[in-house]
Design an enzyme around this catalytic site. Structure first.
Site: not given
Length: 438
Positions: A325-327, A330, A430
């Site tokens: 999720e997010c970080g 990435m 995501t």
């Protein structure tokens, strides 16, 4: 049920968080058990709440959470003497379109739970007008009761006297008066407040805030004002992403909503933390791996050199699901470009390349219909979450994970990614943080 209060304000930046932390600590010093909550999707404040109260703080979100889930969250207050919930933004501020239970406004919680509102009023630059603002808030919505006000950033005794006169005319009790005190202002950075675990003077900050509350706030009056109309309800069942969950946990991967972790464990799952920053790999006996959000862009060189973590995660992902999720999303990609334009190698489970050099704010609620499953949720499942980041996508070659819209129904370009690994493991990610299934 445990009586409670909602600490709210006309707007952001009034000092709500300082007041909240100070009250939690001041009541704790009295020997009271206070259960904290946070309205909305903010993931920074609950960690500060935990540090001040000694109890886990949970998010309550009327846009993302069904009513039964909201009501069931109150089980966290069992054994507590009172509840303090911190509002977000202004008391009635939410999104334009209603969600699962409401539009995300703090007032939704006050009305549903029966918690009287204590307004924190930033009185700098005004006098009697502050009373007009407070009176307007008190009359705006039936079912929302304002117990009184705490006046913040008072410049002088004369300033206080003028505002007290206005509050008397408005029929609103003054529950506290706080002077200007810049020393307890919270430090900030690109995503808001610095996280609690990164604040070296956190306990002294909390102690100073508690002293400010003891000196300036009628704590007995606050205790007497606490109320609730909410009845008891069983906690909502949250499906864990696996039975044994390898969970990245360190300064780069620090954020997962507390109610999810609590729900996973309540369902019988075992959470196995590991630290990518310490070059640790996920537990090979786990059946799924979850990479939470955080700040990997601040730790690019360390993650790029974490060979044991990267190799272990790649091996794990060959035949088991990994979700970020997010970080965390990435970090699952090929690379992150930091604010200076330096490219740092990441895990390579997805083709995603993101850049913090090219900053653009992405903020808001997200409604996602899954095209592929993620751990704990099947394809076609409708999920509610929240997105807040400044990174931009430079390359996203993998298949989209979901159809994503914002709270108004407008399409969102950040669809997430999915890739099937050679051994059958599914890697997904995501930019939005999951709050609840719709």
């Amino acid at each position: 049920m445990t009586p409670g209060l909602l600490i709210a304000a006309p707007a952001s930046g009034t000092g709500k968080t300082t007041v909240m932390l100070g009250l939690l600590a001041a009541f704790r010093e009295r020997g009271l058990q206070v259960q904290p909550f946070k309205n909305g999707p903010d993931y920074i404040d609950p960690a500060f709440h935990r540090a001040a109260s000694g109890r886990e703080s949970f998010n309550l979100d009327s846009w993302a959470m069904p009513g039964a889930m909201l009501d069931g969250m109150l089980v966290a207050a069992e054994g507590a003497d009172m509840v303090l919930a911190e509002g977000s933004m202004g008391l009635f501020d939410g999104v334009a379109a209603p969600g699962a239970t409401g539009n995300g406004a703090s007032a939704d919680l006050a009305a549903r739970m029966g918690w009287p509102v204590v307004l924190v009023i930033d009185a700098s630059g005004q006098a009697q007008t502050a009373a007009a603002v407070a009176q307007g808030l008190a009359r705006f919505r039936p079912g929302v009761t304002v117990a009184g006000v705490i006046l913040n950033r008072i410049a002088s005794p004369r300033h206080e006297a003028l505002i007290r006169t206005g509050m008397e005319e408005a029929g609103l009790p003054v529950l506290g008066v706080l002077p200007k005190r810049a020393a307890i202002a919270m430090p900030e950075r690109h995503l808001g407040l610095v996280q609690a675990e990164e604040q070296p003077a956190l306990q002294s900050l909390i102690a100073e805030a508690a002293q400010l509350m003891r000196e300036g706030v009628d704590l007995d009056a606050l205790i007497a004002a606490a109320r609730t109309t909410a009845g008891s309800a069983p906690p909502a069942r949250i499906t864990p992403p696996g039975q044994r969950i390898a969970l990245a946990r360190d300064a780069a991967f620090s954020f997962v909503y507390p109610h999810l972790l609590h729900g996973w464990r309540a369902a019988g799952a075992e959470v196995l933390p590991f630290s990518p920053l310490n070059d640790e790999a996920p537990d090979p006996t786990a059946d799924t791996c979850w990479l939470p959000g955080g700040y990997p862009e601040l730790h690019g060189p360390t993650l790029a050199n974490a060979d044991r973590f990267r190799t272990g995660l790649q091996t794990f992902a060959e035949n088991r699901p990994v979700h970020g999720e997010c970080g965390g999303y990435m970090a699952m990609g090929e690379a992150i470009v930091d604010k200076d334009g330096t490219r740092h190698r990441m895990a390579g489970l997805l083709g995603l390349v993101t850049s913090f050099e090219k900053r653009k704010m992405h903020l808001g609620y997200r409604l996602a219909t899954l095209a592929q499953p993620i751990p704990g949720h099947s394809a076609d499942r409708l999920l509610r979450g929240h997105e807040f980041h400044y990174s931009t996508i430079l390359d996203q070659p993998d298949a989209p994970l979901a159809q994503v819209t914002d709270a108004t129904g407008a399409k969102v370009a950040e669809t997430g990614s999915t890739r099937l690994q050679r051994g059958g493991g599914l890697s997904t990610g995501t930019f939005f943080h999951l709050i609840a299934s719709a």
